[in-house]
Design a protein around this motif. Structure first.
Motif, PDB file in Angstrom:
ATOM      1  N   ASP A  42      57.716  39.234  37.702  1.00  0.00           N
ATOM      2  CA  ASP A  42      56.601  40.177  37.886  1.00  0.00           C
ATOM      3  C   ASP A  42      55.584  39.690  38.913  1.00  0.00           C
ATOM      4  N   ILE A  43      55.768  38.498  39.465  1.00  0.00           N
ATOM      5  CA  ILE A  43      54.764  37.927  40.368  1.00  0.00           C
ATOM      6  C   ILE A  43      54.431  38.852  41.534  1.00  0.00           C
ATOM      7  N   PRO A  44      55.403  39.462  42.235  1.00  0.00           N
ATOM      8  CA  PRO A  44      55.037  40.358  43.342  1.00  0.00           C
ATOM      9  C   PRO A  44      54.175  41.541  42.896  1.00  0.00           C
ATOM     10  N   ALA A  45      54.512  42.151  41.758  1.00  0.00           N
ATOM     11  CA  ALA A  45      53.739  43.297  41.267  1.00  0.00           C
ATOM     12  C   ALA A  45      52.341  42.866  40.842  1.00  0.00           C
ATOM     13  N   ILE A  46      52.228  41.702  40.196  1.00  0.00           N
ATOM     14  CA  ILE A  46      50.912  41.210  39.778  1.00  0.00           C
ATOM     15  C   ILE A  46      50.059  40.901  41.006  1.00  0.00           C
ATOM     16  N   ARG A  47      50.667  40.304  42.007  1.00  0.00           N
ATOM     17  CA  ARG A  47      49.904  40.001  43.222  1.00  0.00           C
ATOM     18  C   ARG A  47      49.403  41.291  43.867  1.00  0.00           C
ATOM     19  N   ALA A  48      50.242  42.329  43.902  1.00  0.00           N
ATOM     20  CA  ALA A  48      49.803  43.602  44.479  1.00  0.00           C
ATOM     21  C   ALA A  48      48.617  44.162  43.702  1.00  0.00           C
TER      22      ALA A  48
ATOM     23  N   ARG B 122      50.904  27.014  47.157  1.00  0.00           N
ATOM     24  CA  ARG B 122      50.126  28.168  47.601  1.00  0.00           C
ATOM     25  C   ARG B 122      49.755  28.034  49.064  1.00  0.00           C
ATOM     26  N   SER B 123      49.353  26.826  49.448  1.00  0.00           N
ATOM     27  CA  SER B 123      48.852  26.631  50.803  1.00  0.00           C
ATOM     28  C   SER B 123      49.970  26.379  51.812  1.00  0.00           C
ATOM     29  N   GLY B 124      51.222  26.276  51.318  1.00  0.00           N
ATOM     30  CA  GLY B 124      52.328  26.020  52.206  1.00  0.00           C
ATOM     31  C   GLY B 124      52.498  24.548  52.521  1.00  0.00           C
ATOM     32  N   ALA B 125      51.766  23.671  51.811  1.00  0.00           N
ATOM     33  CA  ALA B 125      51.877  22.237  52.062  1.00  0.00           C
ATOM     34  C   ALA B 125      53.243  21.731  51.601  1.00  0.00           C
TER      35      ALA B 125
ATOM     36  N   VAL C 149      46.385  42.367  41.900  1.00  0.00           N
ATOM     37  CA  VAL C 149      45.223  41.509  42.148  1.00  0.00           C
ATOM     38  C   VAL C 149      44.629  41.777  43.530  1.00  0.00           C
ATOM     39  N   THR C 150      45.470  41.922  44.539  1.00  0.00           N
ATOM     40  CA  THR C 150      44.960  42.165  45.883  1.00  0.00           C
ATOM     41  C   THR C 150      44.280  43.529  45.979  1.00  0.00           C
ATOM     42  N   ALA C 151      44.766  44.522  45.241  1.00  0.00           N
ATOM     43  CA  ALA C 151      44.098  45.829  45.219  1.00  0.00           C
ATOM     44  C   ALA C 151      42.701  45.696  44.627  1.00  0.00           C
ATOM     45  N   CYS C 152      42.571  44.886  43.585  1.00  0.00           N
ATOM     46  CA  CYS C 152      41.255  44.657  42.978  1.00  0.00           C
ATOM     47  C   CYS C 152      40.341  43.907  43.942  1.00  0.00           C
ATOM     48  N   GLU C 153      40.884  42.923  44.656  1.00  0.00           N
ATOM     49  CA  GLU C 153      40.076  42.148  45.596  1.00  0.00           C
ATOM     50  C   GLU C 153      39.588  43.017  46.753  1.00  0.00           C
ATOM     51  N   ARG C 154      40.460  43.885  47.246  1.00  0.00           N
ATOM     52  CA  ARG C 154      40.023  44.780  48.328  1.00  0.00           C
ATOM     53  C   ARG C 154      38.890  45.686  47.851  1.00  0.00           C
ATOM     54  N   GLU C 155      38.967  46.125  46.602  1.00  0.00           N
ATOM     55  CA  GLU C 155      37.945  47.007  46.050  1.00  0.00           C
ATOM     56  C   GLU C 155      36.600  46.288  45.953  1.00  0.00           C
ATOM     57  N   VAL C 156      36.622  45.016  45.552  1.00  0.00           N
ATOM     58  CA  VAL C 156      35.381  44.268  45.312  1.00  0.00           C
ATOM     59  C   VAL C 156      34.889  43.542  46.564  1.00  0.00           C
ATOM     60  N   TYR C 157      35.814  42.830  47.249  1.00  0.00           N
ATOM     61  CA  TYR C 157      35.417  41.979  48.371  1.00  0.00           C
ATOM     62  C   TYR C 157      35.627  42.638  49.735  1.00  0.00           C
ATOM     63  N   GLY C 158      36.494  43.640  49.783  1.00  0.00           N
ATOM     64  CA  GLY C 158      36.839  44.235  51.069  1.00  0.00           C
ATOM     65  C   GLY C 158      37.916  43.478  51.809  1.00  0.00           C
ATOM     66  N   ARG C 159      38.487  42.458  51.176  1.00  0.00           N
ATOM     67  CA  ARG C 159      39.568  41.686  51.776  1.00  0.00           C
ATOM     68  C   ARG C 159      40.330  40.957  50.681  1.00  0.00           C
ATOM     69  N   VAL C 160      41.518  40.480  51.030  1.00  0.00           N
ATOM     70  CA  VAL C 160      42.376  39.785  50.065  1.00  0.00           C
ATOM     71  C   VAL C 160      42.079  38.294  50.097  1.00  0.00           C
ATOM     72  N   GLN C 161      41.975  37.684  48.912  1.00  0.00           N
ATOM     73  CA  GLN C 161      41.711  36.248  48.830  1.00  0.00           C
ATOM     74  C   GLN C 161      42.836  35.479  48.144  1.00  0.00           C
TER      75      GLN C 161
ATOM     76  N   ASP D 213      46.971  34.880  46.686  1.00  0.00           N
ATOM     77  CA  ASP D 213      48.341  35.021  47.153  1.00  0.00           C
ATOM     78  C   ASP D 213      49.280  34.868  45.965  1.00  0.00           C
ATOM     79  N   ALA D 214      50.580  34.957  46.233  1.00  0.00           N
ATOM     80  CA  ALA D 214      51.559  34.886  45.151  1.00  0.00           C
ATOM     81  C   ALA D 214      51.520  33.527  44.458  1.00  0.00           C
ATOM     82  N   GLY D 215      51.167  32.478  45.204  1.00  0.00           N
ATOM     83  CA  GLY D 215      51.091  31.154  44.585  1.00  0.00           C
ATOM     84  C   GLY D 215      50.037  31.075  43.510  1.00  0.00           C
TER      85      GLY D 215
END
Length: 214
Positions: A21-27, A205-208, A29-41, A43-45
């Protein structure tokens, strides 16, 4: 132990979350972030790290809320801390209230004395809802951003101080340092394995790449 199910408005159903479910949950969360912050903060990690929290059992400690079409409308998890996200398209229908009632009930069932949730001040509806459920401010955090149009110069360290990359075997000492640094504000010290698990998740998350704490 029986899995607790939130009392949802008509037209919605719930089930636990899984790694698939990680991809759907991320979608969501990002929808909520766009609503509140105006941008995505996030990621899937970040979502994966939530589901991998030591002690969290997805069957009991996570909830996904689906609408009639099977689309993800809200989600919540609880493990001493808790997060609740409701998709903006499903706001004002009682889903947030239902999940906020579920979270402390599940926490009490698991033997916790209380839970902590983090919400942005900009989300006034969420703040009001949390206060209506008896939540009180615990700490205030700021997200600070420094624009770097060019690579900054790195100053020389003070005499006697060596700056080097993290190495295998540094984990235990780094864990003690971080726990000591935040002892004044945190409610409890994290066990080493819990801290190390989050450290590894954040590196992903950071790709390290490279070794995590050992």
């Amino acid at each position: 132990m029986l899995s607790m199910v939130p009392s949802l408005p008509p037209g919605y159903r719930s089930r636990p979350a899984g790694v698939h479910d990680i991809p759907a949950i991320r979608a969501l969360v990002t929808a909520c972030e766009r609503e509140v912050y105006g941008r995505v903060q996030s990621d899937a990690g970040a979502v994966a790290a939530d589901l991998a929290r030591p002690g969290l059992v997805s069957e009991w400690d996570t909830v996904l809320v689906l609408d009639r079409a099977g689309r993800l409308a809200a989600r919540a998890w609880v493990d001493r801390r808790s997060e609740v996200d409701v998709h903006p398209e499903h706001g004002g229908r009682g889903l947030g209230a239902a999940l906020l009632d579920w979270a402390p009930a599940r926490a009490r069932q698991a033997g916790a004395d209380g839970i902590v949730q983090t919400v942005p001040d900009a989300d006034s509806r969420a703040v009001e809802l949390l206060r209506s459920r008896g939540y009180k401010p615990l700490v205030t955090a700021w997200l600070l951003e420094f624009a770097m149009p060019a690579e900054p110069s790195v100053p020389e360290p003070p005499t006697g101080v060596v700056v080097r990359p993290f190495r295998v075997g540094d984990g235990p000492a780094a864990h003690v340092l971080v726990q000591d640094a935040f002892d004044e504000w945190q409610e409890r010290r994290q066990a080493y394995e819990e801290w190390a698990t989050h450290h590894r998740a954040n590196r992903l998350r950071s790709g390290a790449v490279g070794p995590g704490p050992h």
